[in-house]
Design a protein around this motif. Structure first.
Motif, mmCIF file in Angstrom:
data_model
loop_
_atom_site.group_PDB
_atom_site.id
_atom_site.type_symbol
_atom_site.label_atom_id
_atom_site.label_comp_id
_atom_site.label_asym_id
_atom_site.label_seq_id
_atom_site.Cartn_x
_atom_site.Cartn_y
_atom_site.Cartn_z
ATOM 1 N N GLY A 25 0.784 -1.213 0.096
ATOM 2 C CA GLY A 25 0.074 0.324 -0.340
ATOM 3 C C GLY A 25 1.070 0.959 -0.046
ATOM 4 O O GLY A 25 1.537 0.966 0.151
ATOM 5 N N LYS A 26 0.693 2.712 -0.117
ATOM 6 C CA LYS A 26 0.919 3.521 -0.750
ATOM 7 C C LYS A 26 1.298 4.573 1.013
ATOM 8 O O LYS A 26 0.810 3.964 1.751
ATOM 9 C CB LYS A 26 0.406 4.593 -0.670
ATOM 10 C CG LYS A 26 1.012 6.150 -1.712
ATOM 11 C CD LYS A 26 -0.088 6.987 -2.475
ATOM 12 C CE LYS A 26 0.464 7.722 -2.638
ATOM 13 N NZ LYS A 26 0.603 9.145 -3.386
ATOM 14 N N GLN A 60 3.058 7.151 3.330
ATOM 15 C CA GLN A 60 2.883 8.349 2.867
ATOM 16 C C GLN A 60 3.618 9.709 4.014
ATOM 17 O O GLN A 60 3.807 8.581 5.540
ATOM 18 C CB GLN A 60 1.517 8.781 3.583
ATOM 19 C CG GLN A 60 0.729 8.894 1.862
ATOM 20 C CD GLN A 60 -0.726 8.752 2.777
ATOM 21 O OE1 GLN A 60 -1.554 9.333 3.224
ATOM 22 N NE2 GLN A 60 -1.873 8.556 1.614
ATOM 23 N N ALA A 64 1.286 9.749 7.347
ATOM 24 C CA ALA A 64 0.366 8.832 7.446
ATOM 25 C C ALA A 64 -0.875 9.051 8.592
ATOM 26 O O ALA A 64 0.178 9.168 9.626
ATOM 27 C CB ALA A 64 0.804 7.486 6.944
ATOM 28 N N SER A 65 -2.017 9.126 8.411
ATOM 29 C CA SER A 65 -2.592 9.151 8.532
ATOM 30 C C SER A 65 -3.032 7.481 10.581
ATOM 31 O O SER A 65 -2.450 6.321 9.356
ATOM 32 C CB SER A 65 -4.555 9.006 8.687
ATOM 33 O OG SER A 65 -4.378 7.923 7.987
ATOM 34 N N LYS A 116 -4.850 5.348 10.499
ATOM 35 C CA LYS A 116 -5.585 4.291 9.983
ATOM 36 C C LYS A 116 -4.615 3.775 8.078
ATOM 37 O O LYS A 116 -4.234 2.075 8.492
ATOM 38 C CB LYS A 116 -6.709 4.732 8.921
ATOM 39 C CG LYS A 116 -7.972 4.064 7.932
ATOM 40 C CD LYS A 116 -9.411 3.929 7.181
ATOM 41 C CE LYS A 116 -9.815 3.998 6.593
ATOM 42 N NZ LYS A 116 -10.544 4.293 5.435
ATOM 43 N N VAL A 117 -4.076 4.776 7.691
ATOM 44 C CA VAL A 117 -3.277 4.000 7.335
ATOM 45 C C VAL A 117 -2.307 2.835 7.384
ATOM 46 O O VAL A 117 -1.784 1.735 6.871
ATOM 47 C CB VAL A 117 -2.209 5.803 5.690
ATOM 48 C CG1 VAL A 117 -1.108 4.835 5.181
ATOM 49 C CG2 VAL A 117 -3.817 6.447 5.208
ATOM 50 N N GLN A 132 -3.230 -0.224 7.927
ATOM 51 C CA GLN A 132 -3.477 -1.203 7.059
ATOM 52 C C GLN A 132 -2.163 -1.480 6.605
ATOM 53 O O GLN A 132 -1.478 -2.415 5.980
ATOM 54 C CB GLN A 132 -3.704 -0.193 5.918
ATOM 55 C CG GLN A 132 -5.396 -0.729 5.917
ATOM 56 C CD GLN A 132 -6.105 0.582 5.067
ATOM 57 O OE1 GLN A 132 -5.474 1.528 4.319
ATOM 58 N NE2 GLN A 132 -7.821 0.061 5.114
#
Lengths: 509, 369
Positions: B81-82, B84, B87-88, B90-91, B94
């Motif tokens: 997944g990306k 960032q 990142a949040s 949630k990200v 994940q």
């Protein structure tokens, strides 16, 4: 030994403690030590701890008094002053065979008593080297419902001469321990001895046990308490003076013990105690002592700092323990998921390896739990003990200040009386003059006693602090070594588990 | 899960095993990855800068190879997944293991992705791969329009075809098995992540305790004070050791089993997608057969053509799929084995080191007067 003297008539004790505002209230009070009521008026009253009072004039003390200063006669008013802060703890009805314990009272002729001083007691102790081990075991629930309680077996193993037997056990309940502490505190704290605080009462913890909840948390609670009681007793008997105290000996030896009733959790006595403590705090703030001895100032600061540091450490450890418990839970859950994965796996060797992994993780989980217990029982409890001990130490310093205050008050009063006498010299009132002269004489005695008390408590505290510091170093060292040993063992276990697993992993093809 | 068998058929100009995602640079909003590979010709290194968007570009190109027969039977190496900057929660959740430790596991995952693509007999032939690995300019950022992964309809397709009974026992079994395994692997990965994160918490807490102890050290000549200070100093060191130990244990977990479970999980998703595509094709084929049968003579010939094409395509897909599945089974077992062996060896090593250190501390304390 007058056993009757040793067993305090319960109501008298109650009355006693109410007057003194001593530790009737369970938790904080057990740690903050009981001082005589802060209201100065109470000090001068004739309250003396019943039993001690009696025992003073039993058996041998007569002899000690014979040697005592002539100024103190058994019925003189001075006696009241001397006894007002609680009885002289240095006098015990049990006369150890080889040493004479100095009466605190009547130390005016110091030269007479240099041979029988605290120093000598310590020497005696060194010769009769400390060989005593107390264990608290076999917690047993007695009774049902809210009246139920836990009874613990207290076993003493010793070769010391002060005991009748080499090994003996008694059954005690928690309130007995609190009662013991309460008695010791009332006798010794105000003259400068650091009396180890009893373990804390816990309404929540005990209620669970009473209600019969047999789960892990109540088992942990009982275990925690058992160990705390053991440490408490060991600390108490390691103190050379406390060891000889009749209450301590009775606690360890006698099969029946009158119930300590004033330790009820919520009681009017408890409320009174709280009130007295508050008054105390106010009083403390207004005592500005001219500290002539830098040692005390430095030590006071030292203990204040230590208090803060230990509390911080304690909080840190609690956090660590919490995480470890979490790790244990997570590891167990992972083990389960690995087992499930192994079950759904087709490939035989991989399936087997995954199942093995699950087992290894379960074993590791057990290790984590043991480690968490180690962190907790060894460490966190030790720190908790010392936080409470430091509070007792600081209490002792406070007593010294109070003692000084009393001395100053007497001096002040004397001064006033002298001025009044001077005035009366001129007036033609022979009766009043005589009365003034009598009062002055009395006050002179009080002032002298006040000074002696102050010197004595200062001296005692110095010794106590030195002993305390040494104990502290040893305590910590011992626990740390145990802790490190457990850490090493954990790592070695881990190695064993992984090494057993490795061939399984390699066998996957 | 390097595809050893297919190495020889690679058309790339670099050594597959030399592909490394060396560094990640934080340039404002985006993360840039420095990728280095060794040229086959022996003429040295080939460094390139790529962002996540470039990786997606590559993936899109691979997905859109419609002219390659049986392409839909390929189990595409899964792209993480990306990642960032900032990142949040949630990200990060994940990303799981890939979100840990300053993006190192993430770089490893990207590296694995590239190596698998490069080693894949069918995929490596795509020019996009060569361009991605060697072109000094970032590959074009234009979106590739059509591909077999039109995500919007994916969910609907899934619902309709998941339960569709298969004609081939091999595939039916595989579909069922995949379903079970996906759930188990995901669960195991999540639980393991919990373990690792708690271990990190303990490491941090140990560090705090070490600092707190250090603060207890008091200067002064009082022998009792000195004795206690000495104890605090040495004990502070003990907790530093504990912190190191826990950090190591957690790292070992992540770099071996953690990454392995993560990759497994993503691969199972990829396989699921492939099987779904095949099932879709099956449905299409069955439909075209029915249509051809029921057709009026006028339309019959045309529909027969359609049926034949569908059959051929399905056959190709099944052929490729079977190969891919067999390949996958082999490589995942191998990968798990390696992960478990490495986990074991690393934990043994860490435990030995720690045992030694704790022993040293123990001796120091015993030696204290």
């Amino acid at each position: 030994m007058a056993d009757a003297a040793r067993d305090p008539p319960p109501d008298r004790t109650d009355f006693q403690e109410l007057e003194d505002g001593e530790d009737l209230f369970p938790e904080p009070a057990a740690t903050q030590e009981s001082e005589p009521a802060s209201l100065p008026a109470a000090d001068i009253s004739t309250n003396s701890n019943g039993p001690k009072h009696d025992s003073l004039f039993d058996d041998d003390p007569e002899d000690l008094f014979a040697e005592a200063t002539e100024e103190v006669s058994l019925d003189s008013p001075e006696r009241e002053v001397l006894l007002s802060d609680g009885p002289s703890p240095a006098i015990t009805p049990i006369t150890p065979p080889t040493s004479v314990i100095t009466p605190r009272i009547g130390n005016a002729h110091d030269d007479m008593f240099t041979h029988s001083s605290f120093d000598e007691i310590e020497e005696e102790e060194a010769c009769d080297s400390f060989d005593m081990h107390i264990s608290v075991s076999d917690p047993e629930k007695v009774g049902d419902g809210m009246n139920a309680y836990m009874a613990y077996k207290v076993t003493t193993k010793t070769s010391m001469s002060v005991f009748k037997l080499n090994e003996f056990s008694v059954k005690r309940r928690f309130s007995d321990f609190l009662g013991l502490h309460s008695k010791l505190a009332s006798k010794y704290l105000h003259i400068g001895y650091i009396v180890p605080p009893a373990p804390e009462k816990s309404i929540v913890g005990m209620t669970k046990v009473k209600v019969g909840k047999e789960d892990q948390s109540s088992n942990e609670f009982v275990e925690k308490r058992r160990l705390a009681l053991e440490r408490y007793l060991m600390r108490t008997v390691k103190h050379p003076v406390l060891l000889k105290d009749p209450d301590v000996l009775q606690f360890l030896e006698s099969s029946e013990l009158p119930r300590a009733v004033s330790t009820q959790a919520l009681s009017s006595a408890g409320l009174l105690r709280m009130v007295n403590k508050a008054a105390d705090a106010v009083n403390k703030m207004t005592i500005k002592m001219n500290e002539s001895d830098a040692w005390f100032e430095e030590k006071q600061q030292h203990f204040e700092n230590l208090d803060i540091q230990l509390r911080k450490l304690h909080a840190s450890v609690e956090s660590l323990v919490c995480h470890r418990k979490e790790l244990s839970v997570n590891t167990a859950q992972f083990a389960k998921s690995a087992a499930m994965l192994g079950n759904s796996e087709d490939h035989t060797a991989l399936s087997r390896a995954l199942s093995q992994l699950a087992e290894v993780e379960e074993k590791i989980d057990q290790l984590h739990q043991d480690q968490a217990n180690g962190d907790f029982f060894l460490f966190s409890e030790l720190l908790g003990d010392y936080v409470r001990l430091i509070t007792a130490v600081r209490g002792v310093f406070d007593h010294r200040m109070k003692t000084w205050q009393k001395w100053q008050d007497s001096q002040f009063l004397l001064q006033k009386k002298r001025e009044a006498e001077a005035k009366l010299q001129g007036a033609n009132k022979p009766d009043k003059l005589q009365q003034a002269k009598d009062e002055i004489k009395e006050l002179e005695g009080k002032v002298q006693q006040g000074e002696r008390d102050f010197e004595q408590i200062s001296k005692t505290i110095r010794k106590e602090v030195s002993r305390f510091e040494k104990e502290r170093v040893n305590d910590f060292k011992t626990i740390i070594i145990k802790y490190l040993e457990s850490l090493v063992q954990t790592q070695q276990q881990l190695i064993k588990y992984w090494e057993a697993f490795l061939p399984e992993a390699k066998a996957i093809s | 899960m390097t595809d050893e068998v297919n190495k020889g058929t690679s058309t790339l100009s670099v050594h597959i095993d030399s592909i490394k995602v060396k560094e990640v640079l934080n340039e404002g909003d985006t993360l840039t990855f420095l990728i280095v590979s060794q040229k086959l010709s022996g003429t040295g290194e080939c460094p390139v800068d790529r962002t996540y968007d470039d990786f997606e570009w590559l993936q899109q190109h691979l997905f859109s190879q419609e002219d390659v027969p049986g392409i839909q039977g390929v189990i595409f190496p899964p792209l993480p997944g990306k990642a960032q900057v900032n990142a949040s929660v949630k990200v990060m959740k994940q990303l799981g293991f890939l979100g840990l430790g300053e993006w190192q596991p993430y770089c490893t995952a990207l590296e694995t992705f590239l190596r698998q693509v490069a080693a894949h007999s069918i995929l490596s032939k795509n020019q996009a791969v060569e361009t991605f690995l060697t072109s000094s300019d970032p590959p074009g950022r234009q979106k590739v329009k059509k591909n077999i992964f039109n995500r919007l309809s994916q969910a609907m397709v899934e619902m309709r075809t998941e339960g569709h009974k298969d004609v081939d026992e091999f595939f039916q079994t595989e579909r069922d098995h995949n379903l079970v395994l996906t759930g188990c692997t995901k669960n195991a990965a999540e639980r393991f992540l919990d373990v690792v994160q708690t271990q990190q918490k303990i490491a941090t807490a140990s560090g705090h305790f070490s600092t707190a102890l250090h603060l207890c050290i008091e200067p002064g000549e009082d022998p009792d004070k000195q004795a206690f200070s000495k104890i605090c100093a040495e004990f502070s060191e003990v907790f530093e050791s504990m912190k190191k130990n826990m950090t190591s244990v957690a790292e070992n977990n992540v770099s071996t089993l953690g990454l392995s479970l993560d990759l497994e999980s993503r691969y199972q998703e990829a396989e699921k997608e492939m099987l779904l595509r095949r099932t879709c094709k099956l449905v299409e084929l069955e439909t075209s057969r029915r249509n051809a049968e029921k057709a009026k003579p006028v339309k019959k010939a045309a529909l027969e053509e359609v049926r034949k094409a569908a059959e051929t395509e399905f056959e190709h897909i099944c052929g490729v799929a079977k190969q891919e599945i067999t390949q996958l089974q082999r490589s995942r077992v191998e990968a798990m084995k390696q992960a478990l062996v490495q986990l074991c060896e690393k934990q043994i090593h860490t435990a030995r080191e720690s045992a030694d250190q704790f022993n040293q501390h123990l001796q120091a304390f015993r030696g204290m007067a």
